[in-house]
Each structure stands twice: as structure tokens, then as C-alpha cells.
Design a protein around this motif. Sequence first.
Motif, PDB file in Angstrom:
ATOM      1  N   ASN A 199      11.512  -9.575  -0.816  1.00  0.00           N
ATOM      2  CA  ASN A 199      11.971  -8.377  -1.546  1.00  0.00           C
ATOM      3  C   ASN A 199      12.864  -8.712  -2.743  1.00  0.00           C
ATOM      4  N   CYS A 230       4.876  -1.972  -4.842  1.00  0.00           N
ATOM      5  CA  CYS A 230       4.488  -0.950  -3.861  1.00  0.00           C
ATOM      6  C   CYS A 230       5.274  -1.120  -2.559  1.00  0.00           C
ATOM      7  N   LYS A 231       5.508  -2.351  -2.182  1.00  0.00           N
ATOM      8  CA  LYS A 231       6.233  -2.626  -0.942  1.00  0.00           C
ATOM      9  C   LYS A 231       7.650  -2.070  -0.988  1.00  0.00           C
ATOM     10  N   LYS A 233       8.465   0.502  -2.736  1.00  0.00           N
ATOM     11  CA  LYS A 233       8.296   1.926  -3.060  1.00  0.00           C
ATOM     12  C   LYS A 233       8.604   2.254  -4.515  1.00  0.00           C
ATOM     13  N   ARG A 234       8.197   1.345  -5.407  1.00  0.00           N
ATOM     14  CA  ARG A 234       8.350   1.595  -6.845  1.00  0.00           C
ATOM     15  C   ARG A 234       6.962   1.534  -7.474  1.00  0.00           C
ATOM     16  N   VAL A 235       6.205   2.587  -7.200  1.00  0.00           N
ATOM     17  CA  VAL A 235       4.794   2.614  -7.592  1.00  0.00           C
ATOM     18  C   VAL A 235       4.635   2.683  -9.105  1.00  0.00           C
ATOM     19  N   SER A 263       0.072   2.695  -0.900  1.00  0.00           N
ATOM     20  CA  SER A 263       1.461   3.079  -1.128  1.00  0.00           C
ATOM     21  C   SER A 263       1.595   4.590  -1.230  1.00  0.00           C
ATOM     22  N   TYR A 264       0.668   5.238  -1.947  1.00  0.00           N
ATOM     23  CA  TYR A 264       0.684   6.701  -2.025  1.00  0.00           C
ATOM     24  C   TYR A 264       0.476   7.325  -0.646  1.00  0.00           C
ATOM     25  N   ARG A 266       1.284   6.069   2.238  1.00  0.00           N
ATOM     26  CA  ARG A 266       2.513   5.919   3.015  1.00  0.00           C
ATOM     27  C   ARG A 266       3.512   7.020   2.671  1.00  0.00           C
ATOM     28  N   GLN A 267       3.485   7.463   1.421  1.00  0.00           N
ATOM     29  CA  GLN A 267       4.380   8.528   0.981  1.00  0.00           C
ATOM     30  C   GLN A 267       3.785   9.916   1.232  1.00  0.00           C
TER      31      GLN A 267
END
Length: 436
Positions: A199, A230-231, A233-235, A263-264, A266-267
Amino acid sequence: MPRITVKKNTVFESYVIYPAVHHRLKSFNFTSNALANQEKYCTDSFENVNIVVSKVKAGGSYDEIFHSLMQDQACNTIPISHSLVSQLLHRFKDDWKSALGVFKWAESHKTYTPLSDSYETMLDILGKMKQMEKMMSLVEQMNRHHLVTIGGIAKVMRRLCGAGKWEDAVIVFDDLHRFGLEKNTESMNLLLDTLCKENKVEQARKIFLELKSHIPPSAHTFNIFVHSWCKVKRVDEAHWTIQEMKGYGYSPSVITYSTIIKSYCRQSNFSKAYKMLDEMQAQNCPPNVVTFTTIMCYLTKNDDFNEALRIPEKMKLFGCKPDTLFYSTLIHTLAKAGRVQEAVDVFEVKMPSVGVLPNTSSYNTMIAMFCHHGLDQEAINVLKSLQGSQLCRPDIRSFNPLLKMCFRKGKTDVLLGVLVDEIVTPDNSSQYPYML
């Protein structure tokens, strides 16, 4: 090429080494007599491993272990081989003191020098146990024998980052020339990927900006960043990375797009996931079965069963054919929606009709579904079918739902007896000893 800017000096320390000469293992001639010799060799090797293990005193320092082995008469009669060292290091993979003591004992023999992969195993053990100073000293020792490989450096950087010493990992990369290795696209990607997996994506991005004028990025370079943004959460940054990727002349792959779609999902932002499907089609990069399986899986997690069950039709529109994993996910969705008979039809009719073979996961999904709905005999029938399959075998997940159902229903006398009969058979009693 300029060095990467980090506020550190060095990570290498001196270390006592034991001289040795290079050794090559002789290959076996697999004739009938040689096979017998090979079997005897394996037996002897196993016995030798046990002899050494029995001589290692737990809790001692690695120097004490080394000297104890050196002074032991039985150990000194054992022929040292790469196979022996490999097995010993595996035995002590969670005990760095014993592993290092045994390693030093082996390399002290004049007829043996560890190969690169034995050194790298030792590096990994030391790194995993946060013995960073000793790990870096062992790298120096490897360098003196010209045994440092890019694979070994990858392990070192990964362990340093895992211990929160990412700056030291960068210094190792900067010093690649000392090991006869190049700073190139491959090694840069290893560094970036290592940082991102811990990270440290922002730090990786800064380093990439410093290096990109000297080292050309590859498509994999950008995919590392897409996955990493994406991991965390900054798409939006992942989208910008795709544009940058195109600027370098690389086309995003289905994996690149599918990473953002996941990623989308997951959100729970499925509208953007669907828009990304359209973008993929427009970019002549159609989604694959993994893409649709991901979307259906997350819709099911959100209990949006109606939308999840529309995915097979959407997939047809894109000309994408389902596979075993897709059908297993579809069965799971139908099961959660309470549509048991439809799930059975998919498993028994649809999959065979299109030539898609079930795997253990498919069977396990059916077993779990029947157990969830209290259909114990149907679940046992599926287990019997799985046990008779020529394609796959049961695993622990095949039995767990059935055992839970036994106790939930209070049928431990009848149902559990039937289940034990299914587990304890001549074919699989040794395969599932932990179940008894």
C-alpha cells in the motif's frame, strides 16, 4: 542513471562467512537398477534429515546450533546435498535460528556450496522473521559467490517492505549494479509492485516519475498502478493511469478494465461498472467471462438477485461464453434466491448441454445449497456423485455443510452415521484423516 532519492545511507552489514567450493548434483540414470538406487537415495535422504533435525536444540542461538552440528559425529558422516539442505530449510522455515545454524553447518563442508535457490530460501526465512540485518549480510555473502539473482532481490525487497523498511528496498534497487544486475523495466516493475503490495502506491508513483525518463515502462507497469489505485479505493487515479498508459502507446487489456470494474462492484457502484463494459466494447477490448462472473458475484453479495440473474443475458450480448466458475456462481446466486430447482437444472442439464464440466467447487455449491434448505438426502446424493466422479475429488468444503446440518438437525445418530460411512471408505479414508 541517477539514484532514487531516499533519506537513508546503507542497509548492508558485515557477516561471518564460511568458505566452500561449488558442488553439482549428479543426475540419475532412470534404468530399472537406477530406480532402485533412487528409492534408496530418497530413503537415506529422509533419514539424514531426521538425524540432523534430532540434533538441533530448540531455543539455542544459531551459532550454538552450528557448533553443535559441527561437533556431532553422526552429522559429520552425512553427505551434504542440495536436496538435504532444501528439506532442512523447509523443516525450519518458521525457526530462523535453527535454519541459519543448519545452513552455516552445511556450507562449511568443503564438498558443498549452496545453490542460489537455497540462499534465497534462507533470505526469505530471515526476512519473514524480521532479521533484516542478517538477511542483508547474507546478500553480501551471495554477492561474493556471484549468486545474486533478480529473484533473490525480489524476495529481499518484498521482505523489507513488509517490515516497513520501504526506503531500504529502494536502496537495494539502487545498488543492483553491485550485484551484476541491471536497472531495467523488469527490475523497476518488481520494485513498484513490491511497494504497491504494501500500500505504498504514492511512494511507488514518485519513484516511477523519477525513473521513467531513464527506464521505459511496460504495459505491466501501468497495470500495477491500476490495480494498486483500485486497492486503496482511488479509482479516479486508476482511470488517469489508463490515459497515461495510452499515451505511451499501450492498450489497456481486459484485465486492466476488469480490475476497475471489480473496484466499482466493491463500492456497489454497478452503474459505473456497466458503463465500463460499454467502454471496453468501444475500445475493441470486450469483457470476458471473468468480468461478468465478478459482477454477478458482487450483485449476489448485495442480495440483488434479480439483477444478478440478468447477467447471463448481458453476457450473451457481448458474445461471451460461460465457464465452470461462471456456472458455479450462477448456481450460488439461484440458491441464495431460493430458486433451488433452477439451480439443479443448471447443474444437471445446462452445464452438460454446453459441454462445461463441473469441478469440486460446483459440487460443493450444490451440497451447500441443499444443506441450507434442509435437503439432507439430496446433499448426500451430490456428495456420492462427487466421490464417484472421474474429474474431481471432495475436499474439506464438501463435508463441512453436511456435518453442520447433522448437528443443527440433531441427527447425529442417523445422518452422521451415513456421512461417516461416506467419508471412511477404502478409497478416501487416508485422504481425510482429519475428519475422524
